[in-house]
Write an enzyme that holds these catalytic residues in place. Sequence first.
Site, PDB file in Angstrom:
ATOM      1  N   TYR A  16      39.758  38.103  30.611  1.00 40.83           N
ATOM      2  CA  TYR A  16      41.198  38.445  30.788  1.00 40.83           C
ATOM      3  C   TYR A  16      42.109  38.219  29.721  1.00 40.83           C
ATOM      4  O   TYR A  16      42.627  39.036  29.010  1.00 40.83           O
ATOM      5  CB  TYR A  16      41.994  38.021  31.963  1.00 40.83           C
ATOM      6  CG  TYR A  16      43.518  38.443  32.002  1.00 40.83           C
ATOM      7  CD1 TYR A  16      43.739  39.542  32.557  1.00 40.83           C
ATOM      8  CD2 TYR A  16      44.550  37.388  31.669  1.00 40.83           C
ATOM      9  CE1 TYR A  16      45.109  40.159  32.442  1.00 40.83           C
ATOM     10  CE2 TYR A  16      45.846  37.714  31.729  1.00 40.83           C
ATOM     11  CZ  TYR A  16      46.337  39.318  32.097  1.00 40.83           C
ATOM     12  OH  TYR A  16      47.559  39.586  31.936  1.00 40.83           O
TER      13      TYR A  16
ATOM     14  N   ASP B  74      44.338  57.307  37.855  1.00 37.23           N
ATOM     15  CA  ASP B  74      43.667  56.071  37.810  1.00 37.23           C
ATOM     16  C   ASP B  74      43.408  56.070  36.078  1.00 37.23           C
ATOM     17  O   ASP B  74      42.748  56.794  35.458  1.00 37.23           O
ATOM     18  CB  ASP B  74      42.157  55.744  38.219  1.00 37.23           C
ATOM     19  CG  ASP B  74      41.556  54.497  37.998  1.00 37.23           C
ATOM     20  OD1 ASP B  74      41.751  53.875  36.880  1.00 37.23           O
ATOM     21  OD2 ASP B  74      40.898  53.910  38.989  1.00 37.23           O
ATOM     22  N   VAL B  75      44.116  55.095  35.266  1.00 40.86           N
ATOM     23  CA  VAL B  75      44.034  54.985  33.772  1.00 40.86           C
ATOM     24  C   VAL B  75      42.611  55.083  33.258  1.00 40.86           C
ATOM     25  O   VAL B  75      42.339  55.302  32.212  1.00 40.86           O
ATOM     26  CB  VAL B  75      44.971  53.900  33.004  1.00 40.86           C
ATOM     27  CG1 VAL B  75      46.437  54.152  33.281  1.00 40.86           C
ATOM     28  CG2 VAL B  75      44.515  52.559  33.676  1.00 40.86           C
TER      29      VAL B  75
ATOM     30  N   GLY C 143      55.667  45.340  40.673  1.00 40.82           N
ATOM     31  CA  GLY C 143      55.875  44.307  39.433  1.00 40.82           C
ATOM     32  C   GLY C 143      56.623  44.749  38.335  1.00 40.82           C
ATOM     33  O   GLY C 143      57.499  45.390  38.551  1.00 40.82           O
TER      34      GLY C 143
ATOM     35  N   ALA D 214      53.528  51.873  37.508  1.00 41.21           N
ATOM     36  CA  ALA D 214      54.800  51.696  38.132  1.00 41.21           C
ATOM     37  C   ALA D 214      54.952  51.453  39.621  1.00 41.21           C
ATOM     38  O   ALA D 214      56.186  51.338  40.188  1.00 41.21           O
ATOM     39  CB  ALA D 214      55.737  52.994  37.654  1.00 41.21           C
ATOM     40  N   THR D 215      54.008  51.469  40.242  1.00 43.27           N
ATOM     41  CA  THR D 215      53.958  50.863  41.793  1.00 43.27           C
ATOM     42  C   THR D 215      54.336  49.719  42.274  1.00 43.27           C
ATOM     43  O   THR D 215      54.354  49.500  43.438  1.00 43.27           O
ATOM     44  CB  THR D 215      52.509  51.446  42.132  1.00 43.27           C
ATOM     45  OG1 THR D 215      51.411  50.791  41.777  1.00 43.27           O
ATOM     46  CG2 THR D 215      52.278  52.871  42.075  1.00 43.27           C
TER      47      THR D 215
HETATM   48  P1  NDP Z   1      51.005  44.198  39.845  1.00 40.24           P
HETATM   49  O1  NDP Z   1      49.757  43.465  40.196  1.00 40.24           O
HETATM   50  O2  NDP Z   1      52.305  43.908  40.416  1.00 40.24           O
HETATM   51  O3  NDP Z   1      51.044  45.665  39.105  1.00 40.24           O
HETATM   52  C1  NDP Z   1      49.952  46.007  38.321  1.00 40.24           C
HETATM   53  C2  NDP Z   1      50.262  47.571  38.166  1.00 40.24           C
HETATM   54  O4  NDP Z   1      49.193  48.177  37.393  1.00 40.24           O
HETATM   55  C3  NDP Z   1      50.328  48.424  39.642  1.00 40.24           C
HETATM   56  O5  NDP Z   1      51.160  49.113  39.516  1.00 40.24           O
HETATM   57  C4  NDP Z   1      48.717  49.156  39.645  1.00 40.24           C
HETATM   58  O6  NDP Z   1      49.204  50.381  40.193  1.00 40.24           O
HETATM   59  C5  NDP Z   1      48.768  49.317  38.057  1.00 40.24           C
HETATM   60  N1  NDP Z   1      47.161  49.417  37.849  1.00 40.24           N
HETATM   61  C6  NDP Z   1      46.118  48.794  38.009  1.00 40.24           C
HETATM   62  N2  NDP Z   1      44.887  49.295  37.814  1.00 40.24           N
HETATM   63  C7  NDP Z   1      45.149  50.467  37.313  1.00 40.24           C
HETATM   64  C8  NDP Z   1      44.602  51.682  37.227  1.00 40.24           C
HETATM   65  N3  NDP Z   1      43.057  51.471  37.133  1.00 40.24           N
HETATM   66  N4  NDP Z   1      45.178  52.721  37.056  1.00 40.24           N
HETATM   67  C9  NDP Z   1      46.359  52.975  37.169  1.00 40.24           C
HETATM   68  N5  NDP Z   1      47.284  51.927  37.435  1.00 40.24           N
HETATM   69  C10 NDP Z   1      46.782  50.859  37.591  1.00 40.24           C
HETATM   70  O7  NDP Z   1      51.047  43.230  38.281  1.00 40.24           O
HETATM   71  P2  NDP Z   1      51.922  42.821  37.021  1.00 40.24           P
HETATM   72  O8  NDP Z   1      53.104  43.715  37.361  1.00 40.24           O
HETATM   73  O9  NDP Z   1      52.041  41.603  37.185  1.00 40.24           O
HETATM   74  O10 NDP Z   1      51.135  43.535  35.872  1.00 40.24           O
HETATM   75  C11 NDP Z   1      51.408  44.596  34.957  1.00 40.24           C
HETATM   76  C12 NDP Z   1      51.174  44.181  33.665  1.00 40.24           C
HETATM   77  O11 NDP Z   1      51.735  43.004  33.131  1.00 40.24           O
HETATM   78  C13 NDP Z   1      49.467  44.034  33.815  1.00 40.24           C
HETATM   79  O12 NDP Z   1      49.095  44.429  32.192  1.00 40.24           O
HETATM   80  C14 NDP Z   1      49.315  42.606  33.321  1.00 40.24           C
HETATM   81  O13 NDP Z   1      48.454  42.048  32.820  1.00 40.24           O
HETATM   82  C15 NDP Z   1      50.811  42.242  32.662  1.00 40.24           C
HETATM   83  N6  NDP Z   1      51.065  40.821  32.787  1.00 40.24           N
HETATM   84  C16 NDP Z   1      51.281  40.157  33.956  1.00 40.24           C
HETATM   85  C17 NDP Z   1      51.762  38.939  33.972  1.00 40.24           C
HETATM   86  C18 NDP Z   1      51.937  38.091  35.210  1.00 40.24           C
HETATM   87  O14 NDP Z   1      52.133  36.855  35.453  1.00 40.24           O
HETATM   88  N7  NDP Z   1      52.365  38.871  36.344  1.00 40.24           N
HETATM   89  C19 NDP Z   1      51.934  38.182  32.732  1.00 40.24           C
HETATM   90  C20 NDP Z   1      51.691  38.720  31.539  1.00 40.24           C
HETATM   91  C21 NDP Z   1      51.064  39.872  31.464  1.00 40.24           C
HETATM   92  P3  NDP Z   1      48.245  51.027  41.212  1.00 40.24           P
HETATM   93  O15 NDP Z   1      47.316  49.875  42.120  1.00 40.24           O
HETATM   94  O16 NDP Z   1      49.012  51.994  42.256  1.00 40.24           O
HETATM   95  O17 NDP Z   1      47.223  51.766  40.397  1.00 40.24           O
HETATM   96  C1  8X3 Z   2      49.388  36.975  32.789  1.00 33.06           C
HETATM   97  C2  8X3 Z   2      49.588  35.515  32.742  1.00 33.06           C
HETATM   98  O1  8X3 Z   2      49.160  33.127  32.355  1.00 33.06           O
HETATM   99  O2  8X3 Z   2      48.446  34.231  34.196  1.00 33.06           O
HETATM  100  O3  8X3 Z   2      49.056  37.526  31.762  1.00 33.06           O
HETATM  101  O4  8X3 Z   2      47.503  34.823  32.202  1.00 33.06           O
HETATM  102  S1  8X3 Z   2      48.831  34.336  32.875  1.00 33.06           S
END
Ligand code: NDP
Ligand code: 8X3
Length: 251
Positions: A152, A59-60, A13, A10-11
Site C-alpha cells: 500500500y 471500475d477504474v 469517504g 465518490a461513493t
Molecule cells: P473509502 O473506502 O471510504 O472510499 C474509497 C472509494 O474508492 C470508494 O468510493 C470506492 O467506490 C472507490 N473505489 C475503490 N476501488 C475502486 C475501483 N476499483 N473502481 C472505482 N472506484 C473504486 O476510503 P477513503 O475515502 O478513505 O479513500 C479514498 C482515497 O484516500 C484512497 O485513495 C485512499 O488510499 C486515500 N487515503 C485514505 C486515508 C484514510 O486514512 N482513510 C489516508 C490517506 C489516503 P466503490 O466501492 O463504489 O467503487
Molecule cells: C491511509 C493512511 O496511515 O492508514 O493512506 O496508511 S494510513
Amino acid sequence: MRKTALITGATSGIGEACARKFAQGGYDVIITGRNKQRLAALKIELETGETKVLALAFDVRNRAAATKAIKSLPAEWAKIDVLINNAGLALGLEPEYEGDFEDWDTMIDTNIKGLLTMTRLIVPKMVERNSGHIINIGSVAGDAAYAGGNVYCATKAAVKTITDGLRIDVAHTAVRVTNVKPGLVETHFSNVRFHGDDKRANSVYHGIKPLTGTDIADVAYYAASAPAHVQIAEVLVLATHQGSGSVIHRD
Ligand code: NDP
Ligand code: 8X3
C-alpha cells in the site's frame, strides 16, 4: 461560467466529501465509483438549485469501461476543469513476506494503474485548452513505509512520483497538479483494509480524533480555488496527535 469536477471514488469517504464540497462551491460534478446505489443517492442529494450531477458507474481497473465512460461524455460534460483521482484502497496489514497476491494486484491496479488511466483519458483536453487541475489523493503512507504497509505504501509512493512527473510534463501549460497526502481519516478505508472486520477497523481510530473526509475535501477545494498563478504542489494533512505515518499518540 460554471466549472465541472470529476471525482473518482465518490461513493464513500474522502471522494464523497469532495463531491459535496465542490458542489457546494458552485461546481457541477461527475461522480464515479462502482456502487450504483450510492451514486444514485448522492446524485439526488447534490442536485439542488443550479448544481448538475452526472453519475458514472465503472471500475477504474477496467480500462475499456473507463475509456468508454469518458469518451462518451455528453458535450455539456466534456470540459472537465478539476479531476480528483481519489479511488483507492489498502488491503491487509501483513508482513510483506506473508502478503496476499490478489490484494497486491488489487491495490496496484486501483491506486496506480486506475489513477494513470483516468489521467491519460482526461488530461490531454486540459493541455489542449491550457487550463485544468488534477488533484491526486496520495497519502502520508507514500512518504515512508510503516509496519505491514509495504505494498500500500509503495502505491502511494508511486502516486507521489506520478504526480510529480505530471506536474513537470504540464509545466509549459496553465494546468496545475496537486498531491494531497492525508494521514488517518475515518472513512470505510479500514473496514475495506481488514476485509469487513469492523471491530479491527474501529480500533484504528481509538484514542485519537482522526481527520474526516470533509477535512481533506476542504484542502482539495482550497488548492482548486487558489489564484491561477498559485500551484499547491503537495499538502501533507495529519490529525493533530499523529506525528508521522507510524507515530500516533493515543489517549
Ligand atoms: P473509502 O473506502 O471510504 O472510499 C474509497 C472509494 O474508492 C470508494 O468510493 C470506492 O467506490 C472507490 N473505489 C475503490 N476501488 C475502486 C475501483 N476499483 N473502481 C472505482 N472506484 C473504486 O476510503 P477513503 O475515502 O478513505 O479513500 C479514498 C482515497 O484516500 C484512497 O485513495 C485512499 O488510499 C486515500 N487515503 C485514505 C486515508 C484514510 O486514512 N482513510 C489516508 C490517506 C489516503 P466503490 O466501492 O463504489 O467503487
Ligand atoms: C491511509 C493512511 O496511515 O492508514 O493512506 O496508511 S494510513
